[in-house]
Design an enzyme around this catalytic site. Sequence first.
Site, PDB file in Angstrom:
ATOM      1  N   GLY A  69       0.846  -1.192   0.000  1.00 41.75           N
ATOM      2  CA  GLY A  69       0.000   0.000   0.000  1.00 41.75           C
ATOM      3  C   GLY A  69       0.876   1.234   0.000  1.00 41.75           C
ATOM      4  N   CYS A  96       5.340  -6.105   1.614  1.00 39.73           N
ATOM      5  CA  CYS A  96       5.731  -4.690   1.591  1.00 39.73           C
ATOM      6  C   CYS A  96       5.039  -3.907   2.720  1.00 39.73           C
ATOM      7  CB  CYS A  96       5.455  -4.095   0.215  1.00 39.73           C
ATOM      8  SG  CYS A  96       6.376  -2.581  -0.037  1.00 39.73           S
ATOM      9  N   TYR A  97       4.124  -3.013   2.423  1.00 37.67           N
ATOM     10  CA  TYR A  97       3.452  -2.286   3.511  1.00 37.67           C
ATOM     11  C   TYR A  97       2.818  -3.275   4.490  1.00 37.67           C
ATOM     12  CZ  TYR A  97       0.129   0.483   6.157  1.00 37.67           C
ATOM     13  OH  TYR A  97      -0.573   1.058   7.192  1.00 37.67           O
ATOM     14  N   HIS A 182       8.215  -7.749  -3.546  1.00 37.03           N
ATOM     15  CA  HIS A 182       6.921  -8.102  -4.145  1.00 37.03           C
ATOM     16  C   HIS A 182       6.981  -9.458  -4.856  1.00 37.03           C
ATOM     17  CE1 HIS A 182       4.725  -4.355  -3.450  1.00 37.03           C
ATOM     18  NE2 HIS A 182       5.925  -3.801  -3.475  1.00 37.03           N
ATOM     19  N   GLU A 184       4.612 -11.110  -6.051  1.00 35.31           N
ATOM     20  CA  GLU A 184       3.541 -11.265  -7.036  1.00 35.31           C
ATOM     21  C   GLU A 184       3.914 -10.787  -8.430  1.00 35.31           C
ATOM     22  OE1 GLU A 184       3.749  -9.176  -4.579  1.00 35.31           O
ATOM     23  OE2 GLU A 184       2.790  -7.258  -4.964  1.00 35.31           O
ATOM     24  N   GLY A 238     -18.462 -11.579 -27.416  1.00 37.96           N
ATOM     25  CA  GLY A 238     -17.219 -11.378 -26.668  1.00 37.96           C
ATOM     26  C   GLY A 238     -17.023 -12.529 -25.683  1.00 37.96           C
ATOM     27  N   ASP A 240     -16.725 -12.743 -22.308  1.00 37.54           N
ATOM     28  CA  ASP A 240     -17.483 -12.858 -21.061  1.00 37.54           C
ATOM     29  C   ASP A 240     -18.926 -13.306 -21.313  1.00 37.54           C
ATOM     30  OD1 ASP A 240     -15.157 -11.948 -19.998  1.00 37.54           O
ATOM     31  OD2 ASP A 240     -15.841  -9.896 -19.693  1.00 37.54           O
ATOM     32  N   LYS A 380     -10.270 -12.454 -15.557  1.00 36.17           N
ATOM     33  CA  LYS A 380     -10.385 -12.674 -17.002  1.00 36.17           C
ATOM     34  C   LYS A 380      -9.684 -13.970 -17.441  1.00 36.17           C
ATOM     35  CE  LYS A 380     -11.742 -10.740 -20.909  1.00 36.17           C
ATOM     36  NZ  LYS A 380     -13.014 -10.021 -21.087  1.00 36.17           N
TER      37      LYS A 380
END
Length: 524
Positions: A69, A96-97, A182, A184, A238, A240, A380
């Site tokens: 954050g 991190c934060y 990080h 991720e 599309g 979705d 997604k």
Amino acid sequence: MNDFVDKVGKAAVTMQNETIVVIDFGGQYNQLIARRVREENVYCVVIPYSKSLEEIKSYKPKGIIFTGGPNSVYDANAPMADKGVFELGVPILGICYGAQMMSYMLGGRVERAETREYGVMPVEACESLLFDGIDGKMDCLMSHTDKIVEIPNGFEVAAYTDSCPVAAFQNTEKMFFGVQFHPEVEHTAFGKQLIHNFLYKACRVCGDWTMADYAKNFIASAKEKIGDKKVLCALSGGVDSSVAAVLLSKAVGKQLTCIFVDHGLLRKNEGDEVEEIFRKQFDINLVRVNCEDRFLEKLSGVTDPEKKRKIIGEEFIRVFEEEAKKIGTVDFLVQGTIYPDVIESGTGDASVIKSHHNVGGLPDYVDFKEIIEPLRSLFKDEVRQLGTELGIPEYLVWRQPFPGPGLAVRCIGEITRDRLAILKDADAIFREEIANAGLDRKINQYFAVITDMRSVGVMGDERTYDYTIALRAVTTNDFMTGEWARIPFDVLDIVSRRIVNEVKHVNRIVYDITGKPPATIEWE
Ligand code: XMP
């Protein structure tokens, strides 16, 4: 109205799957953390730090992750976790934060450094289950100003760098871990393994989140909930809406009706492809409304992009409404909302809402009792996986985003049948060659635009005065910003030659080399 969503969500997904709760403190990579967890076949939810301990407990979490954050723990309004999370007896990973806050709340000391540490740094690891199976150099992305200078009682340092004495710390009895870097992001080469270790070795999950199970559970729950009632879905072709439609059709078959409004502004052959897949392959009750004339008439003489959007949006709803009325009252309306649209930011801002939705605004106009959002908990990439699982063809599952107003915003100036035909042919060639070059999954969006400019050319011995086609291709993570794609010149050359040779009334091709910002992805 979301009763069904909650019931399906909780019964089929949240309650039955092992869950990791990702507590969001407003960092920029928060959705990425959730995706990394899901990629390890573990379900997770992202919730703002301000949610109550009761809510956190209601998920029966197998583990908790604190995100990064922008704050310092010493800021006046620094976001803090509820102290009670440390008493839940579940493993916690602070990033991190999140790590600084954990250290601070448990009695460690955090200091503001003079300069921000930013960049990829080599990390020295000590003995830790977090680093199991990680050999060699541990490069990781650091991006912080504050640093932990004293760890809380009962903790030990688990990794360090030259400038950061506590790059990671841990209490293996409680299974609390903090990492300053990080894991991720892709720059942290071992990040995937670290997250895997936290999930499987600290939280001891078994990994029960798969799209095959999701489909099975959703279909069973939807069958039970819907019974013999009627369901309506707006199908755009599309990713979705297609995945949502197939999922519902597997649950309730012909009780589902899909309305596909073909406004004539789709890409070449797209309308027929949609019909072929949904009517023939999936045997879905499909109403294809061919209304090109109606849209072109409304758009006649209109050149202003926002007016085009407004006309198309309104007309779309009108057509949909007319068709829905023929079906009568429906009990459920399907919407293709996905998880990134649902996540609220940890900083307490309003929830993120897509600015343009392909079939926006339908619920106000159609008579229905409840909404079904079968993709509400999926990212997604999971929607794509689910689509593949359901047998939807690859080219549809991996389809690039396509704006609701379709080719209208790629036809600069007035939209006429002739200019649309030129655009469709040029665009089809561009897409074909991008696929031939193996770039279709590397470039996030690519298309042709017909400009309103004509210029002089020469073909054979003839002077020509024809249209300029612009090619646009971007790489982007979020479509909010982007880079123009570095397509090899040879590929551009083939596309250019093919378009001027095969498409009449085009004598010049240009390639758009502007990023976003300052340009937008679409030309209008
Ligand atoms: P821009 O042009 O704003 O586009 O950089 C960002 C993304 O949004 C899509 N886009 C739209 N999608 N209705 C939509 O459904 C619209 O009016 C619209 N305008 C732009 C665009 O294709 C890109 O993916």
